[in-house]
Design a protein around this motif. Structure first.
Motif, short mmCIF file in Angstrom:
data_model
loop_
_atom_site.label_atom_id
_atom_site.label_comp_id
_atom_site.label_asym_id
_atom_site.label_seq_id
_atom_site.Cartn_x
_atom_site.Cartn_y
_atom_site.Cartn_z
N ASP A 29 -9.48 0.10 0.53
CA ASP A 29 -8.51 -0.14 -0.54
C ASP A 29 -8.29 -1.62 -0.80
N THR A 30 -7.72 -1.90 -1.95
CA THR A 30 -7.50 -3.29 -2.40
C THR A 30 -6.58 -4.05 -1.45
N TYR A 31 -5.54 -3.40 -0.95
CA TYR A 31 -4.57 -4.09 -0.11
C TYR A 31 -5.20 -4.51 1.22
N SER A 32 -6.05 -3.67 1.78
CA SER A 32 -6.74 -4.03 3.02
C SER A 32 -7.70 -5.19 2.79
N VAL A 33 -8.38 -5.19 1.64
CA VAL A 33 -9.33 -6.25 1.32
C VAL A 33 -8.60 -7.59 1.19
N ILE A 34 -7.53 -7.62 0.43
CA ILE A 34 -6.81 -8.88 0.19
C ILE A 34 -6.14 -9.37 1.47
N ALA A 35 -5.65 -8.47 2.30
CA ALA A 35 -5.06 -8.89 3.58
C ALA A 35 -6.12 -9.54 4.46
N ALA A 36 -7.33 -8.99 4.46
CA ALA A 36 -8.43 -9.59 5.23
C ALA A 36 -8.78 -10.97 4.70
N SER A 37 -8.80 -11.11 3.39
CA SER A 37 -9.10 -12.41 2.78
C SER A 37 -8.03 -13.43 3.11
N ASP A 46 -7.46 4.66 -4.56
CA ASP A 46 -8.33 4.84 -5.73
C ASP A 46 -9.05 3.53 -6.03
N ILE A 47 -10.39 3.51 -5.85
CA ILE A 47 -11.13 2.26 -6.07
C ILE A 47 -11.92 2.31 -7.39
N TYR A 49 0.84 -1.21 0.00
CA TYR A 49 0.00 0.00 0.00
C TYR A 49 0.87 1.25 0.00
N SER A 50 1.96 1.22 0.78
CA SER A 50 2.83 2.39 0.92
C SER A 50 3.62 2.69 -0.35
N TYR A 51 3.72 1.71 -1.23
CA TYR A 51 4.47 1.88 -2.47
C TYR A 51 3.56 2.29 -3.64
N ASP A 52 2.27 2.41 -3.38
CA ASP A 52 1.30 2.68 -4.43
C ASP A 52 0.79 4.12 -4.30
N ASP A 53 1.09 4.96 -5.29
CA ASP A 53 0.65 6.36 -5.25
C ASP A 53 -0.85 6.50 -5.41
N ARG A 54 -1.52 5.45 -5.87
CA ARG A 54 -2.98 5.49 -6.06
C ARG A 54 -3.63 4.38 -5.24
N ALA A 55 -3.11 4.16 -4.05
CA ALA A 55 -3.54 3.03 -3.22
C ALA A 55 -5.03 3.08 -2.88
#
Length: 454
Positions: A264-272, A165-166, A157-163
C-alpha cells in the motif's frame, strides 16, 4: 515483565554485539574479486542502471569527441530545465511548488485554470481526520520529526477505507492527500514536541485555503503566522529544488523498490521517509549547519583564507567537528563541476542574508564554497570534481527563516513526497515485477555441530 529497562544496552547485548560484528565482517577484497558494485555505484560514482524513468533527469556530463566528460550540472523535471521553471516564477509572482508538482505527476505544465483547480484540490485535502491531532500527533511526541511523520503516515492507513487499493486513480488520490497533509503532520508534530518536552506554548493554526504550500508552512509554524514575501519565495524555491532528483537517489529508489512488492501507499511512503531520515541523505543539511557553528566558534578570523583552509583540512583529517573526516555539503554522487540546485538557491540565500543582516555569515559560506574543493583535491584521491551540493546552502537558508532544526529534514520530505508520488505511479503503471537484485554468498560451507560438541 522484564527487569531491565526497555532502551538499556545491557552487558549481554554488548557481548552479543561483538559476535554480531564478527559475523558481519566481509573481506573487502571479495568485492573486487566478484566485481560487486558497492552502493550500486562504479568506481567513478556512476550509478548502476536498474530502471527507466520519465519523471526527471540528473545530468553531470556531456559528450565531447565521443568521450563523456564532466559538465556543469543540470536538472530536468519531465524534460524541463529546473532553472527555467524557477526563472519563470517572478513573471506573474505565482508560487512554483504546486505547478512543479502538477508537472511531475501529469507530465505537462498546467495552464492557469488547471493550476488553480489543482491548487484548490490540494487545499481541499489539507484537512486531517477528526481527532487525529489529539489522538495521534499529541500522543507520545518524538524528538525526531521524521519518526513522527512516518508514524502519522502509517496511522493514516487505518483511516482509509481503500488503503490497499493500488489502482492508479486510488493511489493518485492517496498521493495528493499525503502531499497536502505533509506540512501539517510535520509542523504539528514539532509543535507537540516543543510543548510536551520543552514546555513551550502550543500553537495549532488551521490552514488557510488560499495559501501556497510554502506560505502554509510559515503560517502554521510561526506563533503570529507572519512572514515576508522573500521568506515565502525562498522556501518555495527550496521546495521546488528538493522535490525530485531522479529515480536513483536512495529514498526514491526505496519508493520504486517497495512499490514493486505491491504493498500500500502508506507503507511505501513510510519506507521512503526512513531512507530520507539518514544523515547521508536528507539529514545532511543539519550536519552542514552544525559544522559551520563549530567552524565559527573555532575561527579567529572568518575572512582569513589560510585559517579557514586549515580548519577544512582538519575536518578531512578527523581533527575537527565530529571527527568523521567529511566536509559536509561538499560533493555529490552524480554532480562534479556544479550542483544546479545549489547554484540556483545561492542567489536567493544571498538576498535573504542581506534582508536579515547576515552578510558576514554568507561571506563565510562563500569562502568555504571556494576553498573546500581545493582542500579536498589536495588531501584526497578523487575521481571526479567536487562542488557544493544543495545541502550546503539549504541549512543556512532554513536558519535564516527561523525554522527549527528539527524540521529541516521534514521540509525535505514535504518537497520530495511529490517526486515519490510520481515515481510510485510510474512503477505501478509500467513495471509490474518485484525488484530482486542479487547478493553473492561468500560464506564457506560448514558441517553442522551437535550441541554437546560445540
Amino acid at each position: 515483565m522484564h527487569s531491565h529497562k526497555f532502551c538499556e544496552i545491557t552487558p549481554d547485548i554488548l557481548k552479543l554485539s561483538k559476535l554480531c560484528s564478527q559475523a558481519a565482517t566481509i573481506d573487502p577484497e571479495l568485492f573486487t574479486r566478484y566485481d560487486v558494485k558497492r552502493g550500486l555505484r562504479d568506481l567513478s560514482g556512476k550509478g548502476v542502471l536498474v530502471g527507466l524513468t520519465e519523471v526527471s533527469d540528473v545530468c553531470a556530463t556531456k559528450m565531447v569527441d565521443g568521450v563523456s566528460v564532466p559538465a556543469e550540472g543540470e536538472l530536468f523535471y519531465r524534460g524541463y530545465n529546473v532553472k527555467d521553471i524557477i526563472k519563470g516564477l517572478p513573471l506573474d509572482n505565482h508560487f512554483g511548488f504546486e505547478e512543479s508538482t502538477y508537472l511531475l505527476l501529469f507530465g505537462k505544465l498546467p495552464t492557469q485554470e488547471e493550476l488553480q483547480s489543482f491548487s484548490a484540490l490540494l487545499a481541499e485535502y489539507r484537512s486531517l481526520p477528526t481527532g487525529f491531532v489529539r489522538d495521534i500527533i499529541m500522543k507520545a511526541p518524538s524528538q525526531d520529526m521524521m519518526n513522527t511523520l512516518a508514524r502519522s503516515v502509517l496511522t493514516l492507513y487505518s483511516y482509509d477505507d481503500r488503503a490497499d487499493d493500488i489502482s492508479i486513480p486510488n493511489v493518485l488520490r492517496q498521493c495528493l492527500e499525503l502531499i497536502s497533509l505533509f506540512p501539517l503532520l510535520s509542523v504539528y508534530g514539532y509543535q507537540a514536541y516543543k510543548h510536551y518536552h520543552d514546555g513551550a506554548s502550543l500553537f495549532i493554526h488551521t490552514p488557510t485555503p488560499e495559501l501556497s504550500t510554502a506560505e502554509t508552512i510559515l503560517h502554521i509554524l510561526r506563533p503570529d503566522s507572519k512572514y515576508t514575501p522573500l521568506e515565502a519565495k525562498l522556501l518555495d524555491t527550496a521546495l521546488i529544488l528538493h522535490m525530485e532528483h531522479g529515480g536513483g537517489n536512495n529514498s526514491t529508489f526505496t519508493t520504486h523498490l517497495v512499490s514493486s512488492s505491491g504493498t500500500d501507499t502508506y507503507s511505501v511512503i513510510a519506507a521512503s521517509l526512513g531512507s530520507l531520515k539518514g544523515p547521508k541523505h536528507g539529514g545532511a543539511n543539519i550536519k552542514v549547519v552544525q559544522m559551520f557553528e563549530d567552524m565559527k566558534a573555532h575561527l579567529k578570523d572568518w575572512t582569513d583564507e589560510e585559517e579557514v583552509s586549515c580548519y577544512l583540512a582538519n575536518l578531512l583529517n578527523k581533527a575537527a567537528f565530529d571527527h568523521a573526516g567529511l566536509i559536509y555539503g561538499m560533493g555529490h554522487a552524480v554532480y562534479s563541476l556544479s550542483d544546479p540546485r545549489a547554484t540556483l538557491f545561492r542567489t536567493y540565500v544571498e538576498q535573504l542574508s542581506k534582508e536579515k543582516g547576515l552578510e558576514k555569515e554568507f561571506a563565510l559560506y562563500a569562502l568555504v564554497e571556494r576553498l573546500a574543493p581545493e582542500v579536498i583535491a589536495r588531501e584526497r584521491k578523487i575521481y571526479k570534481g567536487v562542488s557544493p551540493n544543495v545541502d550546503f546552502f539549504s541549512g543556512f537558508a532554513y536558519s535564516m527563516l527561523d525554522l527549527p532544526m528539527e524540521l529541516y529534514t521534514p521540509i525535505f520530505a514535504i518537497a520530495r513526497i511529490s517526486g515519490w508520488s510520481a515515481h510510485r505511479l510510474e512503477e505501478l503503471s509500467y513495471n509490474g515485477k518485484i525488484m530482486r537484485p542479487a547478493y553473492k554468498a561468500v560464506q564457506d560451507r560448514r558441517p553442522y555441530v551437535p550441541m554437546n560438541q560445540r
